[in-house]
Design a protein around this motif. Structure first.
Motif, PDB file in Angstrom:
ATOM      1  N   TYR A  56       0.816  -1.220   0.000  1.00 55.06           N
ATOM      2  CA  TYR A  56       0.000   0.000   0.000  1.00 55.06           C
ATOM      3  C   TYR A  56       0.847   1.267   0.000  1.00 55.06           C
ATOM      4  O   TYR A  56       0.320   2.365   0.109  1.00 55.06           O
ATOM      5  CB  TYR A  56      -0.909   0.019   1.228  1.00 55.06           C
ATOM      6  CG  TYR A  56      -1.924  -1.101   1.236  1.00 55.06           C
ATOM      7  CD1 TYR A  56      -3.080  -1.032   0.460  1.00 55.06           C
ATOM      8  CD2 TYR A  56      -1.730  -2.242   2.006  1.00 55.06           C
ATOM      9  CE1 TYR A  56      -4.007  -2.059   0.453  1.00 55.06           C
ATOM     10  CE2 TYR A  56      -2.665  -3.273   2.014  1.00 55.06           C
ATOM     11  CZ  TYR A  56      -3.792  -3.181   1.237  1.00 55.06           C
ATOM     12  OH  TYR A  56      -4.707  -4.194   1.229  1.00 55.06           O
ATOM     13  N   GLY A  74      -2.282   7.951   4.017  1.00 54.86           N
ATOM     14  CA  GLY A  74      -3.710   7.695   3.845  1.00 54.86           C
ATOM     15  C   GLY A  74      -4.524   8.527   4.813  1.00 54.86           C
ATOM     16  O   GLY A  74      -3.972   9.268   5.639  1.00 54.86           O
ATOM     17  N   THR A  75      -5.829   8.410   4.721  1.00 57.24           N
ATOM     18  CA  THR A  75      -6.726   9.144   5.624  1.00 57.24           C
ATOM     19  C   THR A  75      -6.961   8.315   6.883  1.00 57.24           C
ATOM     20  O   THR A  75      -7.336   7.149   6.800  1.00 57.24           O
ATOM     21  CB  THR A  75      -8.075   9.422   4.938  1.00 57.24           C
ATOM     22  OG1 THR A  75      -7.842  10.170   3.752  1.00 57.24           O
ATOM     23  CG2 THR A  75      -8.997  10.212   5.867  1.00 57.24           C
ATOM     24  N   LYS A  77      -8.917   6.847   9.597  1.00 53.46           N
ATOM     25  CA  LYS A  77     -10.350   6.610   9.788  1.00 53.46           C
ATOM     26  C   LYS A  77     -10.683   6.199  11.217  1.00 53.46           C
ATOM     27  O   LYS A  77     -11.787   6.448  11.695  1.00 53.46           O
ATOM     28  CB  LYS A  77     -10.843   5.527   8.826  1.00 53.46           C
ATOM     29  CG  LYS A  77     -10.630   5.853   7.356  1.00 53.46           C
ATOM     30  CD  LYS A  77     -11.227   7.189   6.952  1.00 53.46           C
ATOM     31  CE  LYS A  77     -12.746   7.207   7.037  1.00 53.46           C
ATOM     32  NZ  LYS A  77     -13.299   8.507   6.575  1.00 53.46           N
ATOM     33  N   LYS A  87      -7.320   4.766   5.342  1.00 52.21           N
ATOM     34  CA  LYS A  87      -7.969   4.547   4.053  1.00 52.21           C
ATOM     35  C   LYS A  87      -6.973   4.946   2.974  1.00 52.21           C
ATOM     36  O   LYS A  87      -6.610   6.113   2.836  1.00 52.21           O
ATOM     37  CB  LYS A  87      -9.247   5.382   3.948  1.00 52.21           C
ATOM     38  CG  LYS A  87     -10.071   5.039   2.706  1.00 52.21           C
ATOM     39  CD  LYS A  87     -11.416   5.747   2.727  1.00 52.21           C
ATOM     40  CE  LYS A  87     -12.270   5.315   1.543  1.00 52.21           C
ATOM     41  NZ  LYS A  87     -13.594   5.975   1.557  1.00 52.21           N
ATOM     42  N   ASP A  89      -6.173   4.604  -1.088  1.00 48.02           N
ATOM     43  CA  ASP A  89      -6.708   4.268  -2.417  1.00 48.02           C
ATOM     44  C   ASP A  89      -8.041   3.527  -2.322  1.00 48.02           C
ATOM     45  O   ASP A  89      -8.272   2.526  -3.015  1.00 48.02           O
ATOM     46  CB  ASP A  89      -5.702   3.421  -3.210  1.00 48.02           C
ATOM     47  CG  ASP A  89      -4.430   4.195  -3.523  1.00 48.02           C
ATOM     48  OD1 ASP A  89      -4.514   5.420  -3.625  1.00 48.02           O
ATOM     49  OD2 ASP A  89      -3.367   3.566  -3.645  1.00 48.02           O
ATOM     50  N   GLY A  90      -8.896   3.987  -1.425  1.00 46.84           N
ATOM     51  CA  GLY A  90     -10.228   3.411  -1.295  1.00 46.84           C
ATOM     52  C   GLY A  90     -10.307   2.153  -0.457  1.00 46.84           C
ATOM     53  O   GLY A  90     -11.397   1.624  -0.240  1.00 46.84           O
ATOM     54  N   GLN A  91      -9.178   1.678   0.067  1.00 52.11           N
ATOM     55  CA  GLN A  91      -9.174   0.460   0.876  1.00 52.11           C
ATOM     56  C   GLN A  91      -8.851   0.787   2.330  1.00 52.11           C
ATOM     57  O   GLN A  91      -8.007   1.633   2.611  1.00 52.11           O
ATOM     58  CB  GLN A  91      -8.143  -0.538   0.338  1.00 52.11           C
ATOM     59  CG  GLN A  91      -8.437  -1.020  -1.067  1.00 52.11           C
ATOM     60  CD  GLN A  91      -7.500  -2.143  -1.487  1.00 52.11           C
ATOM     61  OE1 GLN A  91      -7.431  -3.186  -0.849  1.00 52.11           O
ATOM     62  NE2 GLN A  91      -6.766  -1.921  -2.564  1.00 52.11           N
ATOM     63  N   LEU A  92      -9.513   0.082   3.255  1.00 53.93           N
ATOM     64  CA  LEU A  92      -9.243   0.258   4.672  1.00 53.93           C
ATOM     65  C   LEU A  92      -8.125  -0.696   5.077  1.00 53.93           C
ATOM     66  O   LEU A  92      -8.238  -1.912   4.913  1.00 53.93           O
ATOM     67  CB  LEU A  92     -10.500  -0.002   5.497  1.00 53.93           C
ATOM     68  CG  LEU A  92     -11.664   0.965   5.253  1.00 53.93           C
ATOM     69  CD1 LEU A  92     -12.870   0.574   6.093  1.00 53.93           C
ATOM     70  CD2 LEU A  92     -11.251   2.402   5.556  1.00 53.93           C
ATOM     71  N   ASN A 113     -10.063  11.489   9.989  1.00 54.62           N
ATOM     72  CA  ASN A 113     -10.571  12.044   8.722  1.00 54.62           C
ATOM     73  C   ASN A 113      -9.616  13.050   8.094  1.00 54.62           C
ATOM     74  O   ASN A 113     -10.000  13.803   7.197  1.00 54.62           O
ATOM     75  CB  ASN A 113     -11.953  12.669   8.890  1.00 54.62           C
ATOM     76  CG  ASN A 113     -13.021  11.630   9.182  1.00 54.62           C
ATOM     77  OD1 ASN A 113     -12.982  10.521   8.663  1.00 54.62           O
ATOM     78  ND2 ASN A 113     -13.979  11.982  10.031  1.00 54.62           N
ATOM     79  N   GLU A 115      -5.537  13.527   6.375  1.00 51.50           N
ATOM     80  CA  GLU A 115      -4.475  12.754   5.721  1.00 51.50           C
ATOM     81  C   GLU A 115      -3.239  12.709   6.607  1.00 51.50           C
ATOM     82  O   GLU A 115      -2.746  13.748   7.061  1.00 51.50           O
ATOM     83  CB  GLU A 115      -4.125  13.379   4.368  1.00 51.50           C
ATOM     84  CG  GLU A 115      -3.170  12.526   3.543  1.00 51.50           C
ATOM     85  CD  GLU A 115      -2.858  13.135   2.189  1.00 51.50           C
ATOM     86  OE1 GLU A 115      -3.300  12.589   1.173  1.00 51.50           O
ATOM     87  OE2 GLU A 115      -2.163  14.178   2.163  1.00 51.50           O
TER      88      GLU A 115
END
Length: 214
Positions: A56, A74-75, A77, A87, A89-92, A113, A115
């Motif tokens: 990732y 990533g973000t 969450k 999160k 590229d859209g994956q947790l 929430n 980056e």
């Protein structure tokens, strides 16, 4: 007769030796060809298998080998006691935290929430530090600046619509547009009452409240 027999045996041995040499030569050539083919299947720099978390990451250090630490961006969450969820590229993605994980400038709850950049210990596959990315920091600075620019306006409420509020102030009347996050602190009718408005940096009303004692 014996001479002819000896000569025949000698010829047979010679033929066997020649055949054996040819067979060995062919086998060696095939093996070399096969080895070369395998080497060409995968470039050297791509033969190193990536770990789950490395898959990732876009950190260039990964290409230098598994022992190199790397970053994940990533973000954030969720933050739990032993892990965080990013999160990417859209994956947790679940990322274990080291016992001494360092958090730059704030606690992780304030980063949800937003980056973040997590430094990963490649050997243990866990985060050793987590911080906001420069992009997230820039956004936070803008928000903080807006917060510092907020002000309060006191006056007598003259009129209120779905989009605007008009109050009477010492130097006349002022009409303000309501912000998208407008909140009404009072449910009762405030017309002709003394109120105070919270005005944001965009000169919009964030909230209206009745002044104490009114």
């Amino acid at each position: 007769m014996q001479k002819q027999l000896s000569k025949g045996i000698l010829s047979l041995i010679t033929m066997c030796m020649i055949g054996s040499a040819a067979a060995c030569s062919g086998e060696s050539a095939n093996k070399t060809k096969s080895d070369n083919h395998k080497a060409e299947e995968k470039p050297i720099e791509d033969r190193q298998e990536l770990t789950k978390l490395q898959q990732y990451s876009n950190d260039p250090n990964i290409k230098k080998g598994k022992e190199k630490d790397f970053d994940l961006i990533g973000t954030l969450k969720n933050d739990a006691k032993k892990e965080v969820i990013l999160k990417i590229d859209g994956q947790l993605v679940k990322v274990p935290k080291s016992s001494g994980v360092e958090v730059e400038g704030s606690n992780l709850k304030d980063m949800v929430n937003k980056e973040v950049e997590a430094e990963i210990n490649a050997a243990k596959q866990e985060a050793t530090s987590i911080k906001l990315t420069p992009k997230a920091k820039a956004h936070k600075n803008v928000v903080d600046e807006q917060d510092r620019n907020e002000r309060k306006v006191e006056g007598i409420l003259i009129e209120e619509s779905n989009k605007h509020i008009t109050v009477k102030v010492p130097n006349g009347k002022k009409t303000y547009q309501k912000s998208a996050d407008f909140e009404r602190g009072e449910t009762s009718n405030l017309k002709e009452k003394k109120v105070y408005l919270e005005i944001n940096s965009a000169n919009e009303v964030d909230s209206i409240k009745k002044e104490d004692g009114e």
